[in-house]
Write an enzyme that holds these catalytic residues in place. Structure first.
Site, mmCIF file in Angstrom:
data_model
loop_
_atom_site.group_PDB
_atom_site.id
_atom_site.type_symbol
_atom_site.label_atom_id
_atom_site.label_comp_id
_atom_site.label_asym_id
_atom_site.label_seq_id
_atom_site.Cartn_x
_atom_site.Cartn_y
_atom_site.Cartn_z
ATOM 1 N N CYS A 140 0.835 -1.212 0.000
ATOM 2 C CA CYS A 140 0.000 0.000 0.000
ATOM 3 C C CYS A 140 0.866 1.257 0.000
ATOM 4 O O CYS A 140 0.565 2.237 -0.691
ATOM 5 C CB CYS A 140 -0.941 -0.003 1.201
ATOM 6 S SG CYS A 140 -2.091 -1.389 1.211
ATOM 7 N N ASP A 141 1.938 1.234 0.770
ATOM 8 C CA ASP A 141 2.888 2.339 0.813
ATOM 9 C C ASP A 141 3.454 2.585 -0.585
ATOM 10 O O ASP A 141 3.456 3.717 -1.077
ATOM 11 C CB ASP A 141 4.001 1.988 1.808
ATOM 12 C CG ASP A 141 5.102 3.024 1.874
ATOM 13 O OD1 ASP A 141 5.192 3.722 2.894
ATOM 14 O OD2 ASP A 141 5.899 3.125 0.911
#
Length: 164
Positions: free
Chosen positions: A60-61
């Site tokens: 997600c980062d």
């Protein structure tokens, strides 16, 4: 209801899935200061909406960084949506020195997730997905990643965004 997998386990998606060519449904999210934000907040702008299960995970980062680095040079807005609390989203942005990233929380009532068909029923998280909307909120690109721990198709989403 559609199904995807998350860590190879079957997951049921709730809500009506948004398809290319449709008008994007409205939503109500919270920004990092607990203010309500709607789709209409961004009227007249093209939008790349990057949806992640949780901003605090590696995939997600990376997804958030990639879309913001690549698409922020365009005329439009990049929104990252998750069910993380606004406080966690704000902390993530601050700890990573990302002042221009717009993170929005669907934690309160899953408005976005339900309206776009990306609520993972078993986890109460949002499925990894990408939606590109033109200035009139027509969906020009839509992807729900079939395995929740995989990356979206960055190039196809960015191409759709650039070609608006």
């Amino acid at each position: 209801m559609a199904q995807i997998t998350f860590k190879q386990e079957p997951i049921t998606l709730l809500g009506s899935q948004v398809k290319t060519g449709e008008t994007a449904p409205e939503f109500t999210l919270l920004d990092n200061d607990l203010n309500e934000v709607n789709l209409s907040t961004y009227d007249g702008q093209k939008k790349l909406i990057s949806v992640v299960p949780s901003i605090d995970t590696g995939v997600c980062d990376q997804q958030t960084r990639k879309f913001n680095e690549e698409a922020s040079q365009e005329d439009g807005v990049v929104l990252t949506v998750s069910v993380d609390l606004p406080f966690a989203q704000k902390r993530w942005c601050a700890s990573n020195g990302l002042d221009n990233v717009i993170t929005l929380s669907d934690h309160k009532d899953l408005s976005f997730g339900k309206n776009y068909g990306v609520v993972m029923e078993e986890l109460r998280l949002l499925a990894r997905s990408v939606f590109v909307l033109d200035k009139n909120n027509k969906v020009v690109y839509s992807e729900i990643v079939s395995e929740g721990t995989d990356f979206p198709d960055f190039e196809s989403a960015l191409e759709a965004y650039r070609n608006i």
